[in-house]
Design a protein around this motif. Structure first.
Motif, PDB file in Angstrom:
ATOM      1  N   GLU A 267       1.582  -3.342   3.622  1.00 21.62           N
ATOM      2  CA  GLU A 267       2.601  -4.375   2.863  1.00 21.62           C
ATOM      3  C   GLU A 267       3.605  -5.629   2.983  1.00 21.62           C
ATOM      4  O   GLU A 267       3.803  -6.225   2.293  1.00 21.62           O
ATOM      5  CB  GLU A 267       4.271  -3.123   2.324  1.00 21.62           C
ATOM      6  N   CYS A 268       2.062  -6.386   3.488  1.00 21.77           N
ATOM      7  CA  CYS A 268       2.505  -7.841   3.771  1.00 21.77           C
ATOM      8  C   CYS A 268       1.794  -8.416   2.943  1.00 21.77           C
ATOM      9  O   CYS A 268       2.084  -7.996   1.914  1.00 21.77           O
ATOM     10  CB  CYS A 268       1.583  -8.023   5.424  1.00 21.77           C
ATOM     11  N   GLU A 269       2.401  -9.819   3.048  1.00 23.51           N
ATOM     12  CA  GLU A 269       2.203 -10.720   1.771  1.00 23.51           C
ATOM     13  C   GLU A 269       1.004 -11.002   1.527  1.00 23.51           C
ATOM     14  O   GLU A 269       0.805 -10.934   0.313  1.00 23.51           O
ATOM     15  CB  GLU A 269       2.573 -12.049   2.480  1.00 23.51           C
ATOM     16  N   ARG A 270      -0.503 -10.220   2.152  1.00 27.17           N
ATOM     17  CA  ARG A 270      -2.108 -10.860   1.773  1.00 27.17           C
ATOM     18  C   ARG A 270      -2.046  -9.582   1.829  1.00 27.17           C
ATOM     19  O   ARG A 270      -3.395  -9.367   0.708  1.00 27.17           O
ATOM     20  CB  ARG A 270      -2.295 -11.480   2.816  1.00 27.17           C
ATOM     21  N   SER A 271      -1.182  -8.366   1.646  1.00 30.88           N
ATOM     22  CA  SER A 271      -2.453  -6.637   0.853  1.00 30.88           C
ATOM     23  C   SER A 271      -1.851  -6.516  -0.572  1.00 30.88           C
ATOM     24  O   SER A 271      -0.549  -7.002  -0.978  1.00 30.88           O
ATOM     25  CB  SER A 271      -1.838  -6.013   1.208  1.00 30.88           C
ATOM     26  N   ARG A 272      -2.854  -6.056  -0.913  1.00 31.51           N
ATOM     27  CA  ARG A 272      -2.770  -6.224  -2.880  1.00 31.51           C
ATOM     28  C   ARG A 272      -3.018  -4.202  -2.796  1.00 31.51           C
ATOM     29  O   ARG A 272      -3.272  -3.810  -3.647  1.00 31.51           O
ATOM     30  CB  ARG A 272      -3.295  -5.989  -3.127  1.00 31.51           C
ATOM     31  N   ILE A 273      -2.788  -3.828  -1.834  1.00 30.99           N
ATOM     32  CA  ILE A 273      -2.943  -2.128  -1.962  1.00 30.99           C
ATOM     33  C   ILE A 273      -2.008  -1.460  -2.877  1.00 30.99           C
ATOM     34  O   ILE A 273      -2.396  -0.723  -3.951  1.00 30.99           O
ATOM     35  CB  ILE A 273      -2.801  -1.883  -0.546  1.00 30.99           C
ATOM     36  N   PHE A 274      -1.416  -2.015  -3.053  1.00 29.89           N
ATOM     37  CA  PHE A 274       0.413  -1.206  -4.022  1.00 29.89           C
ATOM     38  C   PHE A 274      -0.016  -1.934  -5.350  1.00 29.89           C
ATOM     39  O   PHE A 274       0.041  -1.412  -6.494  1.00 29.89           O
ATOM     40  CB  PHE A 274       1.788  -1.275  -4.376  1.00 29.89           C
ATOM     41  N   LYS A 275      -0.760  -3.094  -5.012  1.00 32.62           N
ATOM     42  CA  LYS A 275      -1.000  -4.020  -6.783  1.00 32.62           C
ATOM     43  C   LYS A 275      -2.355  -3.129  -7.437  1.00 32.62           C
ATOM     44  O   LYS A 275      -2.846  -3.147  -8.341  1.00 32.62           O
ATOM     45  CB  LYS A 275      -1.013  -5.302  -6.891  1.00 32.62           C
ATOM     46  N   GLN A 276      -3.120  -2.566  -6.544  1.00 32.49           N
ATOM     47  CA  GLN A 276      -4.054  -2.062  -6.684  1.00 32.49           C
ATOM     48  C   GLN A 276      -4.050  -0.294  -7.748  1.00 32.49           C
ATOM     49  O   GLN A 276      -4.674   0.005  -8.956  1.00 32.49           O
ATOM     50  CB  GLN A 276      -5.206  -1.380  -5.506  1.00 32.49           C
ATOM     51  N   MET A 277      -3.083   0.606  -7.369  1.00 32.89           N
ATOM     52  CA  MET A 277      -2.721   0.917  -7.614  1.00 32.89           C
ATOM     53  C   MET A 277      -1.715   0.570  -9.030  1.00 32.89           C
ATOM     54  O   MET A 277      -2.206   1.602 -10.186  1.00 32.89           O
ATOM     55  CB  MET A 277      -1.835   1.682  -6.672  1.00 32.89           C
ATOM     56  N   GLU A 278      -1.187  -0.268  -9.499  1.00 28.69           N
ATOM     57  CA  GLU A 278      -0.114  -0.834 -10.406  1.00 28.69           C
ATOM     58  C   GLU A 278      -1.943  -1.161 -10.858  1.00 28.69           C
ATOM     59  O   GLU A 278      -1.484  -0.598 -12.580  1.00 28.69           O
ATOM     60  CB  GLU A 278       0.376  -2.306 -10.340  1.00 28.69           C
ATOM     61  N   TYR A 279      -2.490  -1.662 -11.280  1.00 29.05           N
ATOM     62  CA  TYR A 279      -3.963  -1.533 -12.001  1.00 29.05           C
ATOM     63  C   TYR A 279      -4.423  -0.539 -12.854  1.00 29.05           C
ATOM     64  O   TYR A 279      -5.200  -0.902 -13.245  1.00 29.05           O
ATOM     65  CB  TYR A 279      -4.962  -2.720 -11.189  1.00 29.05           C
ATOM     66  N   GLY A 280      -4.794   0.285 -11.376  1.00 25.82           N
ATOM     67  CA  GLY A 280      -5.177   1.610 -11.743  1.00 25.82           C
ATOM     68  C   GLY A 280      -4.839   2.311 -13.229  1.00 25.82           C
ATOM     69  O   GLY A 280      -5.771   2.242 -14.085  1.00 25.82           O
ATOM     70  N   VAL A 281      -3.750   1.718 -13.986  1.00 26.16           N
ATOM     71  CA  VAL A 281      -3.353   2.590 -15.091  1.00 26.16           C
ATOM     72  C   VAL A 281      -3.823   1.679 -16.045  1.00 26.16           C
ATOM     73  O   VAL A 281      -4.830   2.155 -16.996  1.00 26.16           O
ATOM     74  CB  VAL A 281      -2.014   2.115 -15.433  1.00 26.16           C
ATOM     75  N   TYR A 282      -3.843   0.376 -15.934  1.00 30.33           N
ATOM     76  CA  TYR A 282      -4.756  -0.037 -16.774  1.00 30.33           C
ATOM     77  C   TYR A 282      -6.269  -1.121 -16.530  1.00 30.33           C
ATOM     78  O   TYR A 282      -6.785  -0.618 -17.984  1.00 30.33           O
ATOM     79  CB  TYR A 282      -3.995  -2.006 -16.671  1.00 30.33           C
ATOM     80  N   ALA A 283      -6.938  -0.437 -15.789  1.00 30.88           N
ATOM     81  CA  ALA A 283      -8.207  -0.696 -15.589  1.00 30.88           C
ATOM     82  C   ALA A 283      -8.835   0.935 -16.151  1.00 30.88           C
ATOM     83  O   ALA A 283      -9.705   1.452 -16.925  1.00 30.88           O
ATOM     84  CB  ALA A 283      -8.734  -0.136 -14.132  1.00 30.88           C
ATOM     85  N   ARG A 284      -7.979   1.746 -16.429  1.00 28.98           N
ATOM     86  CA  ARG A 284      -8.423   3.587 -16.936  1.00 28.98           C
ATOM     87  C   ARG A 284      -8.267   3.210 -18.127  1.00 28.98           C
ATOM     88  O   ARG A 284      -8.800   4.196 -19.303  1.00 28.98           O
ATOM     89  CB  ARG A 284      -7.751   4.194 -15.863  1.00 28.98           C
TER      90      ARG A 284
END
Length: 314
Positions: A267-284
């Protein structure tokens, strides 16, 4: 595009369209959409899932779809019913699309060739995972706005990773430079992408994507060298310190903390791991909406012109 089963066969225009469509759902203040028509979809998950299954359910409900509940352990699958017969039954009672995850590679492709309704691949064994790829692509698009000559390093359990395959195919189509880093026994040389030394490539990568060690797919699941894996093949704090200033960290999750990636980097500043999860709803949402509302989009073109900007090549 009648189904969504593989990134390998998609064109740049098709991928770009879905990324733009994802962006509309992510950016819209009124992203919950429904044509007012009652529509039914079902999610057939023959393997465990948290992020993919839940994000599909949220995406379906935000689009106004009715989700037909299906649980493998409480279905005729336990009596020996085939994937085709299960899906055909669900289509016969009114489902207009099937989202499927299955442990057998190519099972989803075969099903798509047999059914008359859209089939969406939610992961097929060690084959592909195209909706995960779409959300990953959108994460990169939000960061860099362009894929041409983007340096993407995918590191980890390549041979068992459907995420690595789908992303590598799609990124190459979009003009990115893709390389793999992996311990020798986890390399897959059927994939036409270069293998590089992690310590060398870390300094020039724009995106560093770590992959989960998939012990459930290893024949020798008890001896994956997890104690030393992070230091030899994972993203340590020292390696992160040598990354480019604007580079980002990604991981399809679930994350084995302190195995593929140091815990403090998840969860560091350059990590987008949880953003990926958020974007998963929109992608689907983008995939489901495209496949199920395509006729309405063609019929009511003026309306959909206000929803989706014209697609330009990246």
């Amino acid at each position: 595009m009648n189904n969504f089963v593989s990134m390998k066969t998609m064109t740049q225009a098709e991928i770009s369209h879905l990324i733009k469509r994802t962006d509309w759902f992510a950016s819209s203040k009124d992203a919950d959409q429904s044509t007012g028509k009652k529509r039914f979809v079902t999610n057939l998950f023959y393997e465990p899932s948290t992020r993919t299954k839940l994000s599909f359910e949220v995406a379906e409900k935000r689009l106004g779809f009715e989700v037909i509940d299906f649980q493998v352990d409480h279905s005729s699958v336990v009596k020996g019913e085939s994937v085709y017969d299960t899906a055909k039954t669900i289509a016969s009672i009114g489902a207009e699309a099937v989202v499927i995850r299955h442990p057998q590679e190519n099972a989803v492709q075969e099903l798509a060739e047999q059914l008359d309704i859209p089939v969406i691949n939610a992961g097929d064994g060690a084959g592909e995972h195209p909706t995960q790829s779409l959300l990953d692509l959108y994460t990169m698009y939000k960061e860099f706005r362009n894929f041409k000559d983007l340096n993407v390093l995918i590191a980890g359990d390549i041979v068992h990773s459907r995420v690595a395959r789908s992303n590598a195919y799609a990124l190459r189509t979009l003009g990115a430079n893709v390389s793999f880093a992996s311990k020798p026994e986890w390399q897959d040389h059927s994939l036409d992408f270069p293998y590089v030394d992690l310590d060398d490539a870390i300094e020039t990568a724009d995106v560093v994507m770590l992959l989960r060690i998939q012990s459930e797919r290893h024949q020798d699941a008890e001896n994956d060298g997890k104690d030393t894996y992070l230091q030899q093949y994972g993203l340590t704090v020292e390696r992160e310190g040598r990354m480019k200033k604007e580079a980002i960290i990604m991981h399809p999750a679930p994350v084995n903390r302190n195995v593929e990636i140091a815990d403090e980097l998840v969860e560091c500043e350059r990590s987008r791991i949880f953003k990926q999860m958020e974007y998963g709803v929109y992608a689907r949402m983008a995939v489901l909406d495209h496949l199920l509302n395509w006729e309405e989009e063609q019929q009511y073109g003026d309306h959909y012109q206000t929803l989706y900007a014209r697609v330009n090549q990246f």
